[in-house]
Structures are given as C-alpha cells and as structure tokens.
Write an enzyme that holds these catalytic residues in place. Structure first.
Site, PDB file in Angstrom:
ATOM      1  N   LEU A 152       0.861  -1.170   0.000  1.00 46.24           N
ATOM      2  CA  LEU A 152       0.000   0.000   0.000  1.00 46.24           C
ATOM      3  C   LEU A 152       0.901   1.225   0.000  1.00 46.24           C
ATOM      4  O   LEU A 152       1.988   1.202   0.581  1.00 46.24           O
ATOM      5  CB  LEU A 152      -0.892   0.031   1.246  1.00 46.24           C
ATOM      6  CG  LEU A 152      -1.941  -1.081   1.403  1.00 46.24           C
ATOM      7  CD1 LEU A 152      -2.683  -0.916   2.722  1.00 46.24           C
ATOM      8  CD2 LEU A 152      -2.911  -1.088   0.238  1.00 46.24           C
ATOM      9  N   ASP A 153       0.452   2.289  -0.633  1.00 48.36           N
ATOM     10  CA  ASP A 153       1.225   3.522  -0.615  1.00 48.36           C
ATOM     11  C   ASP A 153       1.361   4.030   0.818  1.00 48.36           C
ATOM     12  O   ASP A 153       0.544   3.708   1.695  1.00 48.36           O
ATOM     13  CB  ASP A 153       0.540   4.596  -1.460  1.00 48.36           C
ATOM     14  CG  ASP A 153       0.463   4.223  -2.923  1.00 48.36           C
ATOM     15  OD1 ASP A 153       1.294   3.412  -3.372  1.00 48.36           O
ATOM     16  OD2 ASP A 153      -0.439   4.726  -3.617  1.00 48.36           O
ATOM     17  N   LYS A 154       2.351   4.851   1.050  1.00 50.37           N
ATOM     18  CA  LYS A 154       2.620   5.380   2.390  1.00 50.37           C
ATOM     19  C   LYS A 154       1.377   5.967   3.041  1.00 50.37           C
ATOM     20  O   LYS A 154       1.074   5.688   4.203  1.00 50.37           O
ATOM     21  CB  LYS A 154       3.730   6.440   2.313  1.00 50.37           C
ATOM     22  CG  LYS A 154       4.012   7.141   3.640  1.00 50.37           C
ATOM     23  CD  LYS A 154       5.069   8.213   3.475  1.00 50.37           C
ATOM     24  CE  LYS A 154       5.298   8.960   4.791  1.00 50.37           C
ATOM     25  NZ  LYS A 154       6.322  10.026   4.648  1.00 50.37           N
ATOM     26  N   THR A 156      -1.792   5.571   2.181  1.00 50.60           N
ATOM     27  CA  THR A 156      -2.998   4.759   2.082  1.00 50.60           C
ATOM     28  C   THR A 156      -3.056   3.857   3.309  1.00 50.60           C
ATOM     29  O   THR A 156      -2.076   3.215   3.660  1.00 50.60           O
ATOM     30  CB  THR A 156      -2.982   3.900   0.807  1.00 50.60           C
ATOM     31  OG1 THR A 156      -2.990   4.764  -0.334  1.00 50.60           O
ATOM     32  CG2 THR A 156      -4.207   2.991   0.743  1.00 50.60           C
ATOM     33  N   ARG A 252      -5.504   5.624  -7.739  1.00 50.14           N
ATOM     34  CA  ARG A 252      -5.200   7.052  -7.840  1.00 50.14           C
ATOM     35  C   ARG A 252      -5.074   7.473  -9.296  1.00 50.14           C
ATOM     36  O   ARG A 252      -5.600   8.521  -9.708  1.00 50.14           O
ATOM     37  CB  ARG A 252      -3.906   7.357  -7.072  1.00 50.14           C
ATOM     38  CG  ARG A 252      -3.980   6.996  -5.594  1.00 50.14           C
ATOM     39  CD  ARG A 252      -2.604   6.965  -4.938  1.00 50.14           C
ATOM     40  NE  ARG A 252      -1.986   8.292  -4.934  1.00 50.14           N
ATOM     41  CZ  ARG A 252      -0.714   8.501  -4.571  1.00 50.14           C
ATOM     42  NH1 ARG A 252       0.059   7.465  -4.224  1.00 50.14           N
ATOM     43  NH2 ARG A 252      -0.230   9.718  -4.575  1.00 50.14           N
TER      44      ARG A 252
END
Length: 328
Positions: A152-154, A156, A252
């Site tokens: 997961l992105d930072k 998120t 995104r």
C-alpha cells in the site's frame, strides 16, 4: 584554521563501522581523495565515500579532512571509518506496534496506518513495515521482503496480507497474479461521476513526463478497477473501488485519469478538502483462500478517524446513502 585541517582524536563512528588505514603510494601522487578512496574501497560507491569524507570520517596523518577534492601525497597515512550504506542497514528488525487483524503460523493480516512506509526505499531506509515484521517474528528474515506480497502507498491505510512461510508466500503471490485475491477500497474523490457503477480498464505505466508519477499510457501494463458511487454531492464523491490488478498507484491513476482525483492527493491533482491532510484512500476489505488449507478468509478494517470524519461529511449529504462502509 581551515576546517579540513582541524585536529581530532577520533573520526565519528556508527553501528557496524569499520576502520581501515593505508599509505599513499608514489604512483598515486596528486589523486583526488574521493577517487583514491574509491579505488581502495571498491565495494562502496564513490558517492557514499564522498558522504563519509564530508561527514568527517576520513583522516590524513591524524587530521580530519572534509574536502573530497583534496589531493593526496605519497607517504600520507589515510584512515577512513567505513560506515555501512543506508541500504545495507535497511533490513534490520525494529520493534513497532503492528495492528494485527489475524495471524497464524502461515500468514498475518495487518491494518496499516496512513504514514507508514511498507518497504525500505530512498528517503525511508528505516521505520518501515518490513522493519517491524523482522522484529515481529524470526522467520521473516528468511523470506524475500520479509513476506510482503503486495503493498500500500505510504499514505494509504488499511489491510495487507503478509506471508510467514515460504510456502504461504509462494501461494499468495500466485493467487494475486491469478486475480484470486479480492481487494476493495474506500475513496473520496473530487467531482460527481455520471454513472453509479462502472469499470476502468486502462493500461498503467511510468509517466513519460514525471518519473515519480504513474499514468495511463498505451504501452502500460493492463489494469482494471471497478468503481461504485456510495454517495455524492457538492462536488465530492464517496466511492467503493475494487481492484482486479495491482499496479502502482492504480486507483489514484485511474480516477485522476477520468477527472476524479482523490481528495488531498497532490501528486495526481487532488486538492485538499474535508480536513484531510493525506490522500483519501483506504484498503477496506480483503478476501482470499488460505494459502495452505484453502479455507476462505475475509477481513474488514474500519476507516481511521481522519478519513471516517471526512467520509461522514460526504455521505451525510446524500439521504439513504450506504454509510456502513465507514464503520466496517
């Protein structure tokens, strides 16, 4: 007195630092200090060695030298304290509180908070989920990426499955590739979509203009996201997104490509709103077959406080909207 001629008893040291000393040979007369060090210590990059010089880790005849362009002279004794590179220090156990939703001998499911980086990378060589996993159980050190099979992105938040054994990691990786893992996200986006539900099927690759962004590009990798509107009003929408593929920044990129960037997602044009200081994306539901015994597993994670408050603002504007998602 020039800084690079200051006297010092010891050069600064760090964990696992190693001191080496050598004398400059006649054939090396006039060589730049950083080049001389790179030739003598080829296992380190010149850039890393330059950083050590500037940090005061190099002495010539007992004096700290901080100029990389300093020329060496035959007979000089050069001593360097070789600190490990940041990369080499990245894969170390770091105890941290992990929000573990489920765990057995084969896997664990974590509810990752926003702000936590999943894997070490430039700018984040420590304090990552990987570091926490290495501290959580000894077996993580024997697994690629400490058992991490997706990211997961930072900024998120939400659910991630992590393997605890190689057999589980292999099976989970194959299940993700075969699109057998169900991943559903909640998102807040700008704009009000014309449809209540639709599918975005558009290839994703590196943005040709900005290397830090991804984009919908003709030669990108196949990517599909199903989107459903939970609530909408006043130029904002609460969305439920289901991933069929797992490309970098997929939700995104797909939503921004269709004119609906996530709230507070500055990288893809999402303006701040609803009091959020991070992108409005949460991995809400996760479902898959247990990689060893095959039993179905399904998990939900409630929205964090910041996103829950923002979600409520949007869903409250639409009578009859589905607000259960925000509660898990």
């Amino acid at each position: 007195m020039p800084v690079d001629d200051a006297e010092a008893d010891e050069a600064p040291e760090s964990v696992d630092a190693e001191r080496r000393s050598a004398r400059v040979e006649p054939s090396e007369h006039g060589e730049r200090l950083d080049r001389w060090l790179a030739a003598r210590h080829a296992e380190f990059s010149r850039n890393h060695l330059q950083g050590l010089v500037e940090a005061g880790c190099v002495l010539i005849d007992g004096r700290v030298i901080t100029s990389c362009s300093r020329r060496v002279v035959p007979g000089q004794q050069v001593e360097v304290t070789l600190r490990p590179t940041l990369e080499s220090q990245a894969f170390r156990p770091e105890p941290m509180a992990l929000a573990i939703v489920f765990e057995d001998e084969h896997l664990l499911v974590v509810d990752k908070p926003a702000g936590l980086v999943v894997h070490p990378a430039p700018g984040n060589w420590s304090g990552t989920l990987l570091n926490g996993l290495l501290a959580h159980h000894a077996g993580a050190a024997a697994l690629p990426r400490a058992g991490i099979v997706h990211r997961l992105d930072k900024d998120t938040s939400g659910l991630m499955v992590v393997a605890r054994t190689l057999a589980a990691m292999t099976a989970l990786t194959r299940a993700i590739a075969a699109r057998e893992v169900q991943r559903e996200y909640l998102a807040l986006a700008h704009g009000v979509p014309r449809q209540q539900a639709w599918s975005i099927d558009a290839p994703i690759g590196r943005d040709p203009v900005s290397r830090v962004r991804m984009a919908v590009v003709p030669d990108g990798k196949p990517a599909r996201t199903d989107v459903a509107v939970v609530a909408a009003g006043d130029g904002l929408s609460a969305l439920r997104c289901r991933l069929h593929t797992g490309r970098t920044h997929q939700i995104r990129v797909h939503l921004a490509h269709q004119g609906h960037p996530l709230v507070s997602d500055a990288l893809y044009g999402g303006r701040p709103a609803l009091g959020l200081e991070r992108q409005a994306l949460h991995a809400h539901r996760l479902g898959f077959a247990h990689p060893i015994d095959g039993r179905p597993l399904a998990f939900e994670a409630a929205l964090a406080a910041d996103l829950a408050a923002a979600w409520q603002q949007v869903t409250a504007r639409t009578p009859g909207s589905d607000t259960m998602d925000a509660k898990g």
